[in-house]
Design an enzyme around this catalytic site. Structure first.
Site, mmCIF file in Angstrom:
data_model
loop_
_atom_site.group_PDB
_atom_site.id
_atom_site.type_symbol
_atom_site.label_atom_id
_atom_site.label_comp_id
_atom_site.label_asym_id
_atom_site.label_seq_id
_atom_site.Cartn_x
_atom_site.Cartn_y
_atom_site.Cartn_z
ATOM 1 N N GLY A 1 0.165 4.887 -4.779
ATOM 2 C CA GLY A 1 -0.546 6.051 -5.315
ATOM 3 C C GLY A 1 -0.178 7.322 -4.553
ATOM 4 O O GLY A 1 0.113 8.361 -5.149
ATOM 5 N N HIS B 1 3.320 3.013 -9.013
ATOM 6 C CA HIS B 1 3.331 1.557 -9.208
ATOM 7 C C HIS B 1 4.681 1.101 -9.783
ATOM 8 O O HIS B 1 5.181 0.037 -9.420
ATOM 9 C CB HIS B 1 2.173 1.130 -10.112
ATOM 10 N N ASP C 1 -11.052 -6.966 -5.848
ATOM 11 C CA ASP C 1 -11.800 -5.694 -5.846
ATOM 12 C C ASP C 1 -11.059 -4.581 -6.584
ATOM 13 O O ASP C 1 -11.636 -3.518 -6.816
ATOM 14 C CB ASP C 1 -12.089 -5.260 -4.401
ATOM 15 N N ARG D 1 -6.175 -2.587 7.843
ATOM 16 C CA ARG D 1 -7.268 -3.496 7.466
ATOM 17 C C ARG D 1 -6.662 -4.776 6.917
ATOM 18 O O ARG D 1 -5.514 -4.789 6.498
ATOM 19 C CB ARG D 1 -8.102 -2.885 6.327
ATOM 20 N N ASP E 1 0.808 -1.217 0.000
ATOM 21 C CA ASP E 1 0.000 0.000 0.000
ATOM 22 C C ASP E 1 0.837 1.261 0.000
ATOM 23 O O ASP E 1 1.851 1.342 0.696
ATOM 24 C CB ASP E 1 -0.890 0.050 1.252
ATOM 25 N N GLY E 2 0.355 2.235 -0.734
ATOM 26 C CA GLY E 2 0.972 3.552 -0.687
ATOM 27 C C GLY E 2 1.598 3.983 -1.997
ATOM 28 O O GLY E 2 2.129 5.094 -2.077
ATOM 29 N N LEU F 1 13.516 -19.062 -1.570
ATOM 30 C CA LEU F 1 12.344 -18.253 -1.205
ATOM 31 C C LEU F 1 11.168 -18.691 -2.073
ATOM 32 O O LEU F 1 11.312 -18.859 -3.279
ATOM 33 C CB LEU F 1 12.632 -16.758 -1.452
ATOM 34 N N SER G 1 -6.019 -7.148 -5.925
ATOM 35 C CA SER G 1 -7.137 -7.831 -5.275
ATOM 36 C C SER G 1 -8.302 -7.980 -6.256
ATOM 37 O O SER G 1 -8.387 -7.247 -7.254
ATOM 38 C CB SER G 1 -7.591 -7.049 -4.033
ATOM 39 N N TRP H 1 -10.362 -4.512 -9.568
ATOM 40 C CA TRP H 1 -10.931 -4.309 -10.913
ATOM 41 C C TRP H 1 -11.779 -3.046 -10.949
ATOM 42 O O TRP H 1 -12.100 -2.538 -12.005
ATOM 43 C CB TRP H 1 -11.797 -5.508 -11.331
HETATM 44 C C1 FPP Z 1 -1.231 -0.529 -3.620
HETATM 45 O O1 FPP Z 1 -1.055 0.882 -3.711
HETATM 46 C C2 FPP Z 1 -0.736 -1.181 -4.811
HETATM 47 C C3 FPP Z 1 -1.496 -1.878 -5.676
HETATM 48 C C4 FPP Z 1 -2.959 -2.058 -5.475
HETATM 49 C C5 FPP Z 1 -0.960 -2.527 -6.888
HETATM 50 C C6 FPP Z 1 0.418 -3.113 -6.767
HETATM 51 C C7 FPP Z 1 0.706 -3.948 -7.967
HETATM 52 C C8 FPP Z 1 1.639 -3.682 -8.897
HETATM 53 C C9 FPP Z 1 2.574 -2.534 -8.760
HETATM 54 C C10 FPP Z 1 1.734 -4.574 -10.105
HETATM 55 C C11 FPP Z 1 2.971 -5.392 -10.169
HETATM 56 C C12 FPP Z 1 3.091 -6.267 -8.992
HETATM 57 C C13 FPP Z 1 4.145 -7.084 -8.711
HETATM 58 C C14 FPP Z 1 4.142 -7.858 -7.437
HETATM 59 C C15 FPP Z 1 5.299 -7.241 -9.599
HETATM 60 P P1 FPP Z 1 -2.288 1.831 -3.942
HETATM 61 O O2 FPP Z 1 -2.468 2.050 -5.408
HETATM 62 O O3 FPP Z 1 -3.498 1.317 -3.249
HETATM 63 O O4 FPP Z 1 -1.741 3.157 -3.288
HETATM 64 P P2 FPP Z 1 -2.511 4.135 -2.307
HETATM 65 O O5 FPP Z 1 -2.858 3.322 -1.088
HETATM 66 O O6 FPP Z 1 -1.509 5.186 -2.006
HETATM 67 O O7 FPP Z 1 -3.696 4.633 -3.064
#
Ligand code: FPP
Length: 220
Positions: free
Chosen positions: A5, A19, A49, A161, A2-3, A113, A47, A51
């Site tokens: 964005g 990302h 969700d 969460r 998370d984070g 791993l 996830s 989508w």
């Molecule tokens: C959470 O940050 C990140 C995601 C929902 C997507 C992460 C997935 C990728 C970067 C695709 C590639 C993945 C791998 C494992 C190679 P957020 O967008 O919810 O950020 P925020 O909480 O700041 O809004």
């Protein structure tokens, strides 16, 4: 993870830049994990969700995942990393599906791993799917069908969460919350979380060890 964005927004960048930075951090964390005694690492990449996000963001996440697999599969073989995806596959692009199958096949012998990427994943759906595939339903059979229990769950970005992640497997997980945005969550942060985990007393519903010893001595 998370984070991503918010990491981008705080720099005046589009979410996709977050990302991209998040994927770069996956490689750093994956490299650091085995030396910290981590044998299984599951990353919540997308996830069921997610989508609901704008189409352009979803597409960019899927592309980043495909690029990651293409780039990291040979490195994973060399570094003893077994790659696996958990979650639904039927809604993924056929090209990404094929890349996942290929990555899983060529890295299958990795023992340093076990890296699991949760893609189109929902903990509730995973429990339902596993239960539907079982002849005999018990804690043991369902647990085995789902995968290894989680010891430590780290949530970055200040979120607190579970968000439908590994619900059954997290029954006795130790939870560590970090305010660090995922692209900045480095090896030192991971080591800190592992240290905190090792300092926790895991009782699994039993009494604390010291108390148990004291009680035993008192009963003698
Ligand atoms: C959470 O940050 C990140 C995601 C929902 C997507 C992460 C997935 C990728 C970067 C695709 C590639 C993945 C791998 C494992 C190679 P957020 O967008 O919810 O950020 P925020 O909480 O700041 O809004």
């Amino acid at each position: 993870m998370d984070g991503n964005g918010r990491w981008a927004a705080s720099r005046g960048l589009p979410r996709t830049a977050g990302h991209v930075a998040g994927v770069a951090n996956v490689s750093r964390v994956v490299e650091a994990a085995p030396d910290l005694g981590i044998g299984v690492l599951t990353l919540f990449a997308f996830s069921a969700d997610n989508w609901r996000r704008p189409q352009a963001e979803v597409q960019s996440l899927m592309e980043l995942l495909a690029e990651y697999l293409e780039r990291e599969t040979p490195r994973s073989v060399a570094n003893g990393i077994r790659l696996q995806a958990i979650g639904r596959r039927d809604r993924l692009d056929p090209g990404l599906r094929a890349a996942i199958t290929r990555a899983e096949a060529v890295t299958a012998a990795g023992t340093r791993l076990w890296l699991r990427l949760a893609v189109d994943y929902s903990g509730r759906d995973a429990i339902l799917a596993a239960a539907r595939g079982l002849m005999e339903l018990s804690r043991e059979t369902l647990g085995t069908a789902l995968g290894p229990p989680v010891d430590l769950l780290i949530r970055t970005g200040g979120e607190r969460r579970l968000s439908d992640f590994l619900l059954w497997e997290c029954a006795y997980a130790e939870l560590v919350f970090s305010r660090r945005m995922w692209p900045d969550f480095d090896a030192a942060d991971l080591a800190g979380a592992v240290r905190e985990f090792r300092g926790r007393e895991r009782r699994f519903g039993a009494v604390p060890q010291k108390l148990a010893r004291a009680t035993a001595a008192w009963l003698d």
